[in-house]
Design an enzyme around this catalytic site. Structure first.
Site, PDB file in Angstrom:
ATOM      1  N   CYS A  26       0.493  -1.292  -0.401  1.00  0.00           N
ATOM      2  CA  CYS A  26       0.032  -0.071   0.102  1.00  0.00           C
ATOM      3  C   CYS A  26       0.351   1.032   0.059  1.00  0.00           C
ATOM      4  CB  CYS A  26      -0.404   0.054   0.648  1.00  0.00           C
ATOM      5  SG  CYS A  26      -2.053  -1.072   1.233  1.00  0.00           S
ATOM      6  N   ALA A  58      -2.273  -3.657  -2.123  1.00  0.00           N
ATOM      7  CA  ALA A  58      -4.014  -4.067  -1.863  1.00  0.00           C
ATOM      8  C   ALA A  58      -4.608  -3.377  -2.693  1.00  0.00           C
ATOM      9  CB  ALA A  58      -4.096  -4.135  -0.343  1.00  0.00           C
ATOM     10  N   TYR A 183      -8.460  -9.043   7.054  1.00  0.00           N
ATOM     11  CA  TYR A 183      -8.865  -7.839   5.995  1.00  0.00           C
ATOM     12  C   TYR A 183     -10.107  -9.056   6.163  1.00  0.00           C
ATOM     13  CZ  TYR A 183      -4.955  -4.654   5.700  1.00  0.00           C
ATOM     14  OH  TYR A 183      -4.066  -4.019   6.559  1.00  0.00           O
ATOM     15  N   ARG A 228      -2.796 -14.797  -1.065  1.00  0.00           N
ATOM     16  CA  ARG A 228      -2.493 -14.448   0.025  1.00  0.00           C
ATOM     17  C   ARG A 228      -3.436 -14.806   0.905  1.00  0.00           C
ATOM     18  NH1 ARG A 228       1.591  -9.893   1.529  1.00  0.00           N
ATOM     19  NH2 ARG A 228       3.107 -10.875   0.173  1.00  0.00           N
ATOM     20  N   ARG A 322       9.734  -5.164   1.976  1.00  0.00           N
ATOM     21  CA  ARG A 322      10.649  -3.390   2.286  1.00  0.00           C
ATOM     22  C   ARG A 322      12.453  -3.468   1.527  1.00  0.00           C
ATOM     23  NH1 ARG A 322       9.146  -5.135   8.416  1.00  0.00           N
ATOM     24  NH2 ARG A 322       9.469  -6.955   7.513  1.00  0.00           N
TER      25      ARG A 322
HETATM   26  C1  LIG Z   1       4.728   0.065   3.379  1.00  0.00           C
HETATM   27  C2  LIG Z   1       4.252  -1.223   2.946  1.00  0.00           C
HETATM   28  C3  LIG Z   1       2.537  -1.727   2.675  1.00  0.00           C
HETATM   29  C4  LIG Z   1       1.929  -3.032   2.792  1.00  0.00           C
HETATM   30  N1  LIG Z   1       1.191  -3.390   1.984  1.00  0.00           N
HETATM   31  C5  LIG Z   1       0.647  -4.336   1.837  1.00  0.00           C
HETATM   32  C6  LIG Z   1      -0.680  -5.002   0.378  1.00  0.00           C
HETATM   33  O1  LIG Z   1      -1.045  -3.947  -0.124  1.00  0.00           O
HETATM   34  N2  LIG Z   1      -1.110  -6.150   0.559  1.00  0.00           N
HETATM   35  C7  LIG Z   1      -0.281  -7.699   1.307  1.00  0.00           C
HETATM   36  O2  LIG Z   1      -0.747  -8.287   1.515  1.00  0.00           O
HETATM   37  N3  LIG Z   1       0.309  -6.698   2.220  1.00  0.00           N
HETATM   38  C8  LIG Z   1       1.451  -5.387   2.911  1.00  0.00           C
HETATM   39  N4  LIG Z   1       2.672  -5.638   3.282  1.00  0.00           N
HETATM   40  C9  LIG Z   1       2.920  -6.749   3.926  1.00  0.00           C
HETATM   41  C10 LIG Z   1       4.542  -6.748   2.778  1.00  0.00           C
HETATM   42  O3  LIG Z   1       3.519  -7.714   1.328  1.00  0.00           O
HETATM   43  C11 LIG Z   1       5.377  -8.169   2.930  1.00  0.00           C
HETATM   44  O4  LIG Z   1       3.986  -9.526   2.910  1.00  0.00           O
HETATM   45  C12 LIG Z   1       5.356  -7.878   4.721  1.00  0.00           C
HETATM   46  O5  LIG Z   1       6.282  -6.767   4.667  1.00  0.00           O
HETATM   47  C13 LIG Z   1       6.871  -8.412   5.002  1.00  0.00           C
HETATM   48  O6  LIG Z   1       8.199  -8.869   4.106  1.00  0.00           O
HETATM   49  P1  LIG Z   1       9.254  -8.112   4.423  1.00  0.00           P
HETATM   50  O7  LIG Z   1       9.999  -8.543   5.257  1.00  0.00           O
HETATM   51  O8  LIG Z   1      10.039  -8.144   2.718  1.00  0.00           O
HETATM   52  O9  LIG Z   1       8.938  -6.394   4.338  1.00  0.00           O
HETATM   53  C14 LIG Z   1       2.909  -3.773   3.091  1.00  0.00           C
HETATM   54  C15 LIG Z   1       3.869  -3.911   3.742  1.00  0.00           C
HETATM   55  C16 LIG Z   1       5.215  -3.145   3.609  1.00  0.00           C
HETATM   56  C17 LIG Z   1       6.181  -2.734   4.108  1.00  0.00           C
END
Ligand SMILES: Cc1cc2nc3c(=O)[nH]c(=O)nc-3n(C[C@H](O)[C@H](O)[C@H](O)COP(=O)(O)O)c2cc1C
Length: 366
Positions: A26, A58, A183, A228, A322
């Site tokens: 997001c 999302a 959600y 997911r 990230r």
């Molecule tokens: C800024 C941000 C926005 C996110 N928005 C979503 C999203 O829209 N849908 C979703 O399923 N997960 C979302 N997540 C979760 C990530 O997709 C991911 O599952 C989570 O950050 C763990 O992965 P990472 O350790 O590589 O960051 C978001 C994470 C971050 C950091």
């Protein structure tokens, strides 16, 4: 020997050039659900990152289903036109598959964007009535949702289908149903948030199943369709890995192509045990019990870590969130670290470290 992280993978009817996905993120930067200039830059620049698939944030199937005022949606012609415009630009910049995640926030809607507090919207912040399977708030202080009527649940199935049809018209290669992170679809699945006494409570998979079936009917087989899913509510009495297996099997039966295995987000009092690759064992468990393609996500940061997950067949692909915000060149650097030759956009070819004259520059960690 081939570095498996960089080998192609077929998911549904599409082929990813490598096993690395950009996880949905997001951006809280949309205007009444419509993507803006921010998305053009943010996504345009990730479109040529080399990731096997870039999955967009999302994107909500109704206006009330948005998490925040800034969340993206696909419930109006204006939303569709804005998103089509972003995707047309991305297609000119990169050739790898592009996906979209669609969802509904349920009781976690009507929230503040992270930089304004990440809590429920206050009365002077234009909150709206949230809905959920049962009238149970996410945590103390949060809006109490209204329990959905049966007719409203059916209308939401139609809303998912309508957004899927818009995504199909825009030309996405990949569609992901968001049924994790607390959600709406996840709220129906978990006994902590679904206390209904009707058919949607007796069979907590009923609503997610109806959504998956209806979307499967309209989403082309020659593209990819997945979800997911959650493998742990990290709270007493909540969902666990065996529930993820049962749900994944149901999605497989319906004809979905893949799942991304995540966890958490359902209740405010969840007690997560986070560390490097902490959700990988959940992905592995799901992979052992289904034929779906399985994506692992969560604290996957280092290229060798990602390669090991794929080489050990714990998952078929990885997604990073990230890591890509921190370093949009993650894929290029990973290829370099793992000794894989990758084409860069010609404009950036001179950034390759073996191209820098007179010096062998070692890349550090990613
Ligand atoms: C800024 C941000 C926005 C996110 N928005 C979503 C999203 O829209 N849908 C979703 O399923 N997960 C979302 N997540 C979760 C990530 O997709 C991911 O599952 C989570 O950050 C763990 O992965 P990472 O350790 O590589 O960051 C978001 C994470 C971050 C950091």
């Amino acid at each position: 020997m081939a570095v498996k992280l960089f080998t192609p993978l077929e998911v549904g009817g599409i082929t990813l050039p490598n096993r690395i996905g950009i996880s949905p993120m997001c951006q809280y930067s949309a205007d009444d659900g419509s993507m803006t200039e921010w998305h053009h830059v943010h996504l345009g620049h990730l479109a040529y990152s080399g990731a096997g698939v870039m999955i967009l944030e999302a994107t909500h199937v109704t206006r009330e289903g948005r998490i925040t005022h800034g969340c993206s949606g696909l419930y109006s012609d204006r939303n569709e036109a804005a998103l089509a415009n972003v995707i047309a630009r991305c297609r000119r910049l990169g050739k790898n598959p592009i996906g979209l995640q669609i969802g509904h926030a349920g009781r976690k809607a009507s929230s503040q964007v992270p930089w304004e507090g990440r809590e429920w919207l206050r009365p002077d912040q234009s909150p709206w009535q949230t809905v959920a399977p049962s009238a149970i708030p996410y945590a103390s202080g949060w809006h109490t949702p209204r329990a959905l009527e049966t007719a409203e649940i059916r209308a939401l199935v139609d809303a998912f289908v309508s957004s899927a049809e818009r995504a199909k018209r825009i030309g996405f290669d990949w569609l992901e149903l968001h049924s994790a992170h607390g959600y709406l679809l996840h709220q129906f699945l978990s006994p902590l948030s679904n206390r209904r006494k009707d058919a949607y409570g007796e069979d907590r998979m009923k609503f997610p199943r109806e959504v998956a079936q209806a979307v499967r009917e309209v989403w082309p087989r020659e593209r990819a369709l997945g979800a997911r899913i959650t493998a742990n509510d990290w709270a007493e009495g909540g969902l666990g890995p065996h529930d993820a297996v049962a749900y994944a099997r149901e999605l497989e039966r319906i004809g979905l192509d893949y799942v991304c295995v995540s966890s958490g987000g359902l209740v405010g009092h969840a007690n997560l045990n986070v560390g490097p690759g902490y959700q990988v064992p959940f992905a592995e468990k799901v992979k052992q019990h289904t034929k779906l393609k399985v994506q692992a996500v969560g604290m996957i940061v280092d290229p060798q870590q990602a390669q090991d997950i794929i080489a050990s067949e714990s998952a078929d692909m990885v997604a990073l969130a990230r890591g890509f915000l921190d370093n949009p060149r993650w894929v290029w650097h990973a290829a370099e670290r793992l000794g894989v030759a990758l084409d860069y956009p010609p404009q950036y070819a001179r950034s390759r470290h073996d191209q820098w004259p007179g010096a062998k520059i070692a890349r550090g960690g990613n």
